[in-house]
Scaffold this active site. Structure first.
Site, mmCIF file in Angstrom:
data_model
loop_
_atom_site.group_PDB
_atom_site.id
_atom_site.type_symbol
_atom_site.label_atom_id
_atom_site.label_comp_id
_atom_site.label_asym_id
_atom_site.label_seq_id
_atom_site.Cartn_x
_atom_site.Cartn_y
_atom_site.Cartn_z
ATOM 1 N N ARG A 39 22.338 -5.268 20.380
ATOM 2 C CA ARG A 39 21.484 -5.907 19.379
ATOM 3 C C ARG A 39 22.331 -6.792 18.459
ATOM 4 N NH1 ARG A 39 18.360 -4.262 22.351
ATOM 5 N NH2 ARG A 39 16.489 -2.991 22.054
ATOM 6 N N PHE A 48 5.628 -9.461 4.437
ATOM 7 C CA PHE A 48 6.446 -8.488 5.177
ATOM 8 C C PHE A 48 5.629 -7.311 5.704
ATOM 9 C CE2 PHE A 48 9.603 -10.406 2.311
ATOM 10 C CZ PHE A 48 10.668 -10.607 3.172
ATOM 11 N N LEU A 101 18.962 2.545 14.033
ATOM 12 C CA LEU A 101 20.256 3.027 14.518
ATOM 13 C C LEU A 101 21.284 3.215 13.389
ATOM 14 C CD1 LEU A 101 22.206 3.735 16.790
ATOM 15 C CD2 LEU A 101 22.680 1.278 17.043
ATOM 16 N N ARG A 110 14.365 4.916 25.233
ATOM 17 C CA ARG A 110 13.171 4.904 24.374
ATOM 18 C C ARG A 110 12.225 3.831 24.924
ATOM 19 N NH1 ARG A 110 14.248 3.510 18.092
ATOM 20 N NH2 ARG A 110 14.430 1.430 18.979
ATOM 21 N N ASN A 124 0.820 -1.222 0.000
ATOM 22 C CA ASN A 124 0.000 0.000 0.000
ATOM 23 C C ASN A 124 0.852 1.270 0.000
ATOM 24 O OD1 ASN A 124 0.962 0.198 2.601
ATOM 25 N ND2 ASN A 124 -1.036 0.147 3.602
ATOM 26 N N TYR A 159 3.989 -3.973 19.507
ATOM 27 C CA TYR A 159 4.522 -4.499 18.246
ATOM 28 C C TYR A 159 4.847 -5.986 18.383
ATOM 29 C CZ TYR A 159 8.128 -5.538 14.785
ATOM 30 O OH TYR A 159 8.891 -6.134 13.808
HETATM 31 N N1 LIG Z 1 13.713 -3.962 10.009
HETATM 32 C C1 LIG Z 1 13.967 -4.841 10.992
HETATM 33 O O1 LIG Z 1 15.030 -4.793 11.630
HETATM 34 C C2 LIG Z 1 12.973 -5.930 11.317
HETATM 35 C C3 LIG Z 1 13.283 -6.832 12.342
HETATM 36 C C4 LIG Z 1 12.363 -7.831 12.669
HETATM 37 C C5 LIG Z 1 11.191 -7.952 11.950
HETATM 38 N N2 LIG Z 1 10.908 -7.067 10.959
HETATM 39 C C6 LIG Z 1 9.660 -7.248 10.205
HETATM 40 O O2 LIG Z 1 9.985 -7.349 8.822
HETATM 41 C C7 LIG Z 1 8.960 -6.770 8.019
HETATM 42 C C8 LIG Z 1 9.550 -5.763 7.072
HETATM 43 O O3 LIG Z 1 10.229 -4.754 7.801
HETATM 44 P P1 LIG Z 1 10.863 -3.490 7.062
HETATM 45 O O4 LIG Z 1 11.876 -2.904 7.955
HETATM 46 O O5 LIG Z 1 11.211 -3.866 5.665
HETATM 47 O O6 LIG Z 1 9.599 -2.517 7.073
HETATM 48 P P2 LIG Z 1 9.055 -1.520 5.926
HETATM 49 O O7 LIG Z 1 8.144 -0.575 6.640
HETATM 50 O O8 LIG Z 1 10.184 -0.955 5.159
HETATM 51 O O9 LIG Z 1 8.220 -2.492 4.987
HETATM 52 C C9 LIG Z 1 6.881 -2.865 5.235
HETATM 53 C C10 LIG Z 1 6.114 -2.746 3.921
HETATM 54 O O10 LIG Z 1 4.770 -3.179 4.107
HETATM 55 C C11 LIG Z 1 3.879 -2.226 3.517
HETATM 56 N N3 LIG Z 1 2.625 -2.289 4.273
HETATM 57 C C12 LIG Z 1 2.435 -2.060 5.597
HETATM 58 N N4 LIG Z 1 1.169 -2.251 5.937
HETATM 59 C C13 LIG Z 1 0.502 -2.612 4.797
HETATM 60 C C14 LIG Z 1 -0.839 -2.949 4.501
HETATM 61 N N5 LIG Z 1 -1.806 -2.903 5.430
HETATM 62 N N6 LIG Z 1 -1.154 -3.279 3.237
HETATM 63 C C15 LIG Z 1 -0.209 -3.301 2.274
HETATM 64 N N7 LIG Z 1 1.081 -2.985 2.481
HETATM 65 C C16 LIG Z 1 1.422 -2.654 3.739
HETATM 66 C C17 LIG Z 1 4.597 -0.892 3.637
HETATM 67 O O11 LIG Z 1 4.166 0.080 2.696
HETATM 68 C C18 LIG Z 1 6.055 -1.312 3.399
HETATM 69 O O12 LIG Z 1 6.392 -1.285 2.030
HETATM 70 C C19 LIG Z 1 7.940 -6.198 8.999
HETATM 71 O O13 LIG Z 1 6.894 -7.135 9.141
HETATM 72 C C20 LIG Z 1 8.711 -6.066 10.298
HETATM 73 O O14 LIG Z 1 7.856 -6.176 11.412
HETATM 74 C C21 LIG Z 1 11.768 -6.069 10.620
HETATM 75 O O1 LIG Z 2 18.532 6.990 16.644
HETATM 76 C C1 LIG Z 2 18.633 5.948 17.327
HETATM 77 C C2 LIG Z 2 18.024 4.737 16.915
HETATM 78 C C3 LIG Z 2 18.142 3.629 17.729
HETATM 79 N N1 LIG Z 2 18.853 3.675 18.893
HETATM 80 C C4 LIG Z 2 18.996 2.458 19.719
HETATM 81 O O2 LIG Z 2 19.603 1.479 18.914
HETATM 82 C C5 LIG Z 2 19.080 0.179 19.207
HETATM 83 C C6 LIG Z 2 18.524 -0.421 17.926
HETATM 84 O O3 LIG Z 2 17.372 0.338 17.550
HETATM 85 P P1 LIG Z 2 16.636 0.183 16.128
HETATM 86 O O4 LIG Z 2 17.644 0.236 15.048
HETATM 87 O O5 LIG Z 2 15.533 1.188 16.118
HETATM 88 O O6 LIG Z 2 16.068 -1.291 16.158
HETATM 89 P P2 LIG Z 2 15.120 -2.003 17.238
HETATM 90 O O7 LIG Z 2 14.324 -1.059 18.026
HETATM 91 O O8 LIG Z 2 16.000 -2.967 17.998
HETATM 92 O O9 LIG Z 2 14.071 -2.752 16.334
HETATM 93 C C7 LIG Z 2 14.420 -3.479 15.165
HETATM 94 O O10 LIG Z 2 14.726 -4.779 15.533
HETATM 95 C C8 LIG Z 2 13.635 -5.480 16.120
HETATM 96 C C9 LIG Z 2 14.091 -6.853 16.493
HETATM 97 O O11 LIG Z 2 15.215 -6.810 17.336
HETATM 98 C C10 LIG Z 2 12.512 -5.534 15.112
HETATM 99 O O12 LIG Z 2 11.440 -6.227 15.636
HETATM 100 C C11 LIG Z 2 12.075 -4.143 14.705
HETATM 101 O O13 LIG Z 2 11.111 -4.242 13.676
HETATM 102 C C12 LIG Z 2 13.264 -3.395 14.171
HETATM 103 O O14 LIG Z 2 12.907 -2.042 13.931
HETATM 104 C C13 LIG Z 2 18.000 0.405 20.281
HETATM 105 O O15 LIG Z 2 18.589 0.183 21.543
HETATM 106 C C14 LIG Z 2 17.657 1.887 20.172
HETATM 107 O O16 LIG Z 2 17.250 2.470 21.386
HETATM 108 C C15 LIG Z 2 19.466 4.848 19.296
HETATM 109 O O17 LIG Z 2 20.110 4.896 20.347
HETATM 110 N N2 LIG Z 2 19.333 5.957 18.503
#
Ligand SMILES: NC(=O)c1ccc[n+]([C@@H]2O[C@H](COP(=O)([O-])OP(=O)(O)OC[C@H]3O[C@@H](n4cnc5c(N)ncnc54)[C@H](O)[C@@H]3O)[C@@H](O)[C@H]2O)c1
Ligand SMILES: O=c1ccn([C@@H]2O[C@H](COP(=O)(O)OP(=O)(O)O[C@H]3O[C@H](CO)[C@@H](O)[C@H](O)[C@H]3O)[C@@H](O)[C@H]2O)c(=O)[nH]1
Length: 324
Positions: A220, A72, A189, A281, A32, A140
């Site tokens: 992390r 995703f 981060l 946070r 979306n 979450y």
């Molecule tokens: N980034 C991380 O470190 C991390 C860690 C653990 C889990 N995850 C999970 O991995 C997945 C992807 O993460 P990301 O960082 O790529 O996030 P992102 O926000 O970049 O990607 C999510 C995508 O889903 C789409 N989307 C969200 N809600 C929607 C809906 N209702 N209908 C259609 N499209 C929708 C968004 O537009 C986006 O393109 C997520 O489910 C997140 O919870 C991410």
């Molecule tokens: O500007 C910033 C951003 C983050 N942090 C810290 O850096 C660490 C990592 O933060 P971030 O990169 O935001 O990742 P997380 O909050 O650990 O979350 C990520 O990793 C999770 C799993 O560990 C996933 O579930 C989430 O989707 C994904 O966003 C955390 O301690 C934050 O508090 C800072 O100090 N400053």
């Protein structure tokens, strides 16, 4: 193999898309564009649709047949989920239920689901394996755990085969720098540290320096997006021979503190990361480090990016010249 890639315009999803198409898969992206980018969908077919809008969801299935869905889509910011829990349960749980119902209607019986380390809450052991208690400390993580439970019920009631892949911290970008991480606002981060070093973003705020960790900042486990993509491809193959609902933890098995990430980003960028200490946070656990022994043993997963500097290097190349 024909795959429906929900959330394929997002950060991890777009790397999955590139990975699959390069390996000969036929992919339709559903997104979306709430947090994703149309420019990130450089391969395959794109359908703009919303999981919360069953009619538009139906339009992605109509006239197509899929062997599997990789899902995703989510709202995925820990701090935001604490402030806006209803939005998180609606999008992540109700949206997934709509998707599961559409899959059932259209006879698609395999799903790979993006779960998260946030399902565990406060760790009770150094390396978090799949048996670790699940006690999320933010909405979450709770929303993702609810979906895992729904998937177990779906296996029993409808024969759905599923793989919940619990990523720890996804990081890095495609080595070709054609796609990368671009969230608005950026909360993660590594992008924030690199943008601070490059002067393309504000100085970094370090959220909490009084955690019970060696240097007081959160620890992390950072895992490269292409290594996550590889695990998803292996998960698709696993479901060919395994019924039921399965879950695997995906991380490198090594923890880095926020200060260590700052040092690594400074080394990679060749200049200091300007930062200041800030309050904690909401919703952040002090330490999250994976044991991925099950994924290694059962999927044959072996991450290629094992050095934090190498992971950050790929992110740095993207952030020097982001295309979107
Ligand atoms: N980034 C991380 O470190 C991390 C860690 C653990 C889990 N995850 C999970 O991995 C997945 C992807 O993460 P990301 O960082 O790529 O996030 P992102 O926000 O970049 O990607 C999510 C995508 O889903 C789409 N989307 C969200 N809600 C929607 C809906 N209702 N209908 C259609 N499209 C929708 C968004 O537009 C986006 O393109 C997520 O489910 C997140 O919870 C991410
Ligand atoms: O500007 C910033 C951003 C983050 N942090 C810290 O850096 C660490 C990592 O933060 P971030 O990169 O935001 O990742 P997380 O909050 O650990 O979350 C990520 O990793 C999770 C799993 O560990 C996933 O579930 C989430 O989707 C994904 O966003 C955390 O301690 C934050 O508090 C800072 O100090 N400053």
């Amino acid at each position: 193999m024909k795959t429906l890639l929900c959330g394929g315009a997002g950060y991890i999803g777009s790397h999955m898309l590139k990975w699959l198409v390069e390996r000969g898969h036929s992919v339709t992206v559903l997104d979306n564009l709430s947090t994703g980018h149309r420019e990130a969908v450089q391969w395959g077919e794109f359908v703009q649709a919303d999981l919360l809008d069953p009619a538009s969801l139906e339009s992605a299935f109509a006239g197509r047949s899929f062997d599997a869905v990789i899902h995703f889509c989510a709202r995925s910011l820990v701090g935001e989920s604490v402030a806006q829990p209803y939005d998180y349960y609606a999008n992540n749980v109700a949206g997934t239920l709509n998707l599961l119902e559409a899959m059932k209607r259209h006879g698609v019986s395999k799903l790979v689901f993006s779960s998260t380390a946030a399902v565990f809450g406060h760790p009770v052991q150094d390396f978090i394996d799949e048996e670790h208690p699940k006690a999320p400390i933010n909405p979450y993580g709770a929303s993702k755990l609810m979906v895992e439970r729904i998937l177990a019920d779906a296996a029993q009631a409808h024969g759905l085969r599923s793989m919940a892949l619990r990523y720890f911290n996804a990081a890095g970008a495609s080595p070709e720098s054609d796609i990368g991480e671009s969230h608005q606002p950026e909360t993660h981060l590594i992008p924030n540290a690199l943008r601070a070093a490059l002067g393309t973003g504000p100085g970094l705020k370090v959220f909490g320096s009084d955690y019970p960790t060696p240097d007081g900042t959160c620890v992390r486990d950072y895992v490269h997006v292409d290594d996550l993509a590889q695990a998803h491809e292996q998960a698709l193959a696993y479901m060919d021979t395994h019924e039921g609902a399965h879950a695997f933890n995906l991380g490198n098995g090594q923890g880095f503190s926020v200060r260590e990430v700052i040092d690594a980003a400074s080394r990679v960028a060749g200049r200091p990361v300007p930062y200041e200490l800030a309050p904690r946070r909401a919703g952040d656990p002090p330490v999250l480090v994976a044991s991925s022994q099950r994924a290694r043993a059962e999927l044959g997963w072996s991450p290629r990016y094992t050095s934090l500097d190498d992971i950050i290097e790929t992110a740095y190349r993207w952030h020097r010249n982001p295309r979107y």
